[in-house]
Design an enzyme around this catalytic site. Structure first.
Site, PDB file in Angstrom:
ATOM      1  N   LEU A 387       0.816  -1.137  -0.079  1.00  0.00           N
ATOM      2  CA  LEU A 387      -0.066   0.025  -0.003  1.00  0.00           C
ATOM      3  C   LEU A 387       0.868   1.228   0.089  1.00  0.00           C
ATOM      4  CD1 LEU A 387      -1.646  -2.293   1.670  1.00  0.00           C
ATOM      5  CD2 LEU A 387      -3.342  -0.331   1.743  1.00  0.00           C
ATOM      6  N   ASP A 388       1.910   1.276   0.728  1.00  0.00           N
ATOM      7  CA  ASP A 388       2.885   2.509   0.790  1.00  0.00           C
ATOM      8  C   ASP A 388       3.390   2.779  -0.815  1.00  0.00           C
ATOM      9  OD1 ASP A 388       4.154   4.432   2.119  1.00  0.00           O
ATOM     10  OD2 ASP A 388       5.497   3.151   3.063  1.00  0.00           O
ATOM     11  N   ASP A 389       3.862   1.929  -1.448  1.00  0.00           N
ATOM     12  CA  ASP A 389       4.133   2.055  -2.867  1.00  0.00           C
ATOM     13  C   ASP A 389       3.182   2.488  -3.634  1.00  0.00           C
ATOM     14  OD1 ASP A 389       7.029   1.090  -3.696  1.00  0.00           O
ATOM     15  OD2 ASP A 389       6.521  -0.113  -1.998  1.00  0.00           O
ATOM     16  N   ARG A 464       0.294   7.604   4.469  1.00  0.00           N
ATOM     17  CA  ARG A 464       0.459   7.701   3.062  1.00  0.00           C
ATOM     18  C   ARG A 464      -0.880   7.524   2.535  1.00  0.00           C
ATOM     19  NH1 ARG A 464       4.838   8.833   3.991  1.00  0.00           N
ATOM     20  NH2 ARG A 464       5.999   7.070   4.143  1.00  0.00           N
TER      21      ARG A 464
END
Length: 654
Positions: A387-389, A464
């Protein structure tokens, strides 16, 4: 006086422009021919040591020049305390030290060499190799240094358990899942390393190594849960040999099927070193020859993780092309200019086909109705997008879309948003790879002495995802997901004003991430939560104008900020966080900017030896070689851009 002040301002602006231009040019030099970036990703000594030991486990021909370079690396990173640390200038770590010593001895370093004697004394003076962690013990058991009684029972029949059982593969994190599956086959078949040279390390133990039993309770584990699971381990140890052979064969077949479905070609199982190495060893014990395609491809993938220089070499835990590329794109978009924007556009075009749209990975077990739409961290890891990317890629594409008024990223942005919204956990937060991975009792099993069995929601990833939703137009009033995310962030702020950073070191990273999210979500800069965070960042600024935080900040008994020498990356995060909170005009921000300008090298970059990223808190840290190349540029360009606007408000999610 007025004219002198004005002239100084002009000079400062000129030097800032020159710094941004130099950093931009330097970053562009690292671009690959197809438009992406990938920088070295360095961990501690354990991965290169494990690589050496793997080759000797398999009995592969000795590559003397490569081994010599790895030995040079291992000797260089040995600590002043005689052992090996987990971070630059860090404290002694038992498991890292045992593995590094074993690898150097395997390479051919004499046990009587001064550096080996120092290491041996450091290990023995701290109780000896008995204090090695579970993963190290498994490796030592396969080399015959320890017996299999020293490691937890890990029955491969776990593969056949139903989802409702207390322990199930889909109740642990992706990295634990992919590491454990081939390891269970190894634990079932109990192979012995070839170890042609017959090297052992009995001298690192204060007792007869074969007399060593199970690991002690880890500091994070509760006595009640630990004793329960230790009791279960004792029972399993008695009954495991009685398991029907047909059941075991079926479980092994199930493990192999799980692995081969997720092999990723040369990117390997999970696209990270431990599962890949375990997979190669698994095929070895199953009798598959070196040229058996799944084994051969995975083995080649391990060699692709090597970084080989003129005098030194080491093995990376994985590679980070998607993360590096999207963060470089953000920095270049902020820097602006024709060359930078064109390169960012090419980087985003490289990222576009990397989006996973057709494979429902392991995450779909708990979210079967959600369509895939994420990006993975590595070149290929379709079963495990994160999910961060995904949030960071979507935000970069949205910034470019805004500037160009184009539509080429519309579908990718929409699918990324849809996937992230579908992956929100029930507490309002977001995790890195999974959803509702909240079975905290599993960190008490004997295997989990590292305390990293789970992938629960964290402040930095939640921030994020909130940033992305807000940048795309969501508001707390019209988006339940964003409202729940912001509530999660408010709930998790520490009394000192900071937020925890799971994937970056540590509270500086978490606080930067959350301040960006709160600003994007429209939280007033005078909100008490924002003010507390700003005051905390201001209070921890170093005398040189920068910021630094030590890895010891992950200690279980954290009582407050753990200062460290300044790094360019952490300084950039603090500056970006303060500017997101409306503090671009604060003298502390000016001092931070001056620090970055003053420490920039002639090549336009920043030197950074310290580790500023986290694999597993207290266990495994990372040094992204790209961080000091794009984060300082991002901060300097943001500072210039905000000072050239009337509102001085950050209008994007990061």
């Amino acid at each position: 006086m007025h004219s002198v002040s004005k002239l100084t301002g002009i000079e400062n602006e000129a030097s800032l422009e020159a710094s941004i231009a130099s950093a931009t040019s330097a970053l562009l030099e690292y671009r690959r021919p197809d438009g992406h970036w990938v920088f070295e990703l360095e961990a501690d000594s354990t991965i290169p040591a494990e690589y050496v030991l793997l080759r000797h486990y398999l009995g592969e021909p000795v590559d003397a020049p490569l081994q010599a370079k790895i030995a040079n690396y291992l000797r260089r990173v040995q600590g002043a305390h005689g052992g090996w640390p987990l971070v630059h200038d860090g404290d002694f770590d038992m498991s890292a030290s045992v593995k590094a010593y074993f690898a150097l001895k395997m390479i051919g370093d004499s046990a009587d060499a001064p550096h080996m004697a120092r290491a041996r004394e450091a290990i023995r003076s701290r109780g000896g190799g008995i204090h090695s962690n579970v993963f190290t013990r498994f490796m030592l058991a396969m080399f015959g240094v320890l017996t299999w009684r020293s490691v937890p029972v890990l029955p491969v029949e776990i593969m056949l358990l139903p989802m409702w059982s207390p322990f199930h593969l889909n109740k642990i994190s992706y990295w634990a899942r992919t590491t454990i599956v081939p390891l269970m086959v190894l634990a079932a078949l109990k192979p012995r390393a070839k170890n042609v040279s017959g090297i052992g390390i009995d001298e690192l133990f204060l007792q007869e190594p074969h007399s060593i039993g199970m690991t002690a309770k880890a500091p994070h584990q509760s006595w009640g849960w630990f004793l329960l699971f230790r009791g279960l381990d004792s029972v399993l140890r008695v009954i495991e040999p009685l398991f029907p052979k047909k059941l075991r064969a079926r479980a092994i077949d199930s493990a192999i099927a799980f692995i081969e479905e997720r092999l990723n070609g040369e990117d390997g199982l999970g696209a990270i070193y431990p599962p890949m190495a375990n997979t190669v060893m698994m095929y070895e014990v199953l009798g598959k020859p070196a040229d058996y395609p799944p084994r051969a491809v995975t083995r080649r993938g391990l060699d692709r993780l090597l970084v080989i220089g003129e005098h030194e070499a080491y093995c990376q835990p994985c590679v980070s092309p998607v993360w590096d590329t999207t963060l470089a794109c953000h920095a270049l978009i902020e820097a602006g200019g024709e060359a930078a924007l064109a390169a960012a556009k090419q980087g985003l075009d490289w990222l576009l086909p990397k989006q996973v749209l057709d494979i429902k990975g392991d995450w779909a077990v708990k979210r079967p109705e959600v369509r895939p739409g994420g990006w993975a961290f590595q070149y290929n890891n379709d079963y495990y997008p994160d999910l961060d990317d995904t949030a960071v890629v979507v935000m970069a594409m949205d910034r470019t879309r805004r500037a160009s008024q184009g539509q080429e990223y519309d579908v990718a942005i929409a699918r990324g948003r849809e996937w992230i919204e579908g992956m929100q956990s029930r507490d309002g937060g977001w995790a890195a790879f999974d959803v509702n991975n909240l079975e905290y009792y599993l960190n008490n099993i004997p295997f989990s002495d590292h305390g990293a069995m789970l992938d629960p929601p964290t402040e930095d990833v939640t921030a994020r995802c909130c940033s992305m939703l807000a940048q795309l137009g969501a508001a707390a009033q019209n988006s339940e997901a964003l409202a729940a995310g912001v509530a999660y962030l408010r709930r998790t702020q520490l009394a000192e004003g900071s937020w925890y950073g799971r994937w970056g070191l540590n509270h500086i990273y978490g606080t930067w991430s959350v301040l960006c999210a709160l600003n994007a979500a429209g939280v007033d800069h005078q909100d008490p939560a924002v003010r507390k965070a700003v005051n905390w960042l201001l209070s921890i600024q170093n005398a040189d104008g920068g910021w630094g935080e030590d890895a010891t900040s992950y200690r279980l008994d954290y009582k407050g900020f753990e200062g460290a020498p300044t790094t360019a990356s952490q300084t950039a995060w603090a500056l970006l966080g303060l500017m997101a909170a409306g503090e671009v005009g604060h003298p502390a921000v000016a001092r931070g900017v001056e620090y970055l300008k003053g420490t920039q090298t002639e090549k336009g970059l920043w030197d950074e030896q310290r580790y500023t990223a986290t694999g597993f808190p207290r266990v495994f840290y990372l040094r992204y070689h790209g961080y000091p190349k794009f984060f300082p540029l991002w901060a300097l360009a943001r500072y210039r851009n905000l000072r050239n606007t009337n509102s001085r408000v950050v209008g994007v999610g990061m």
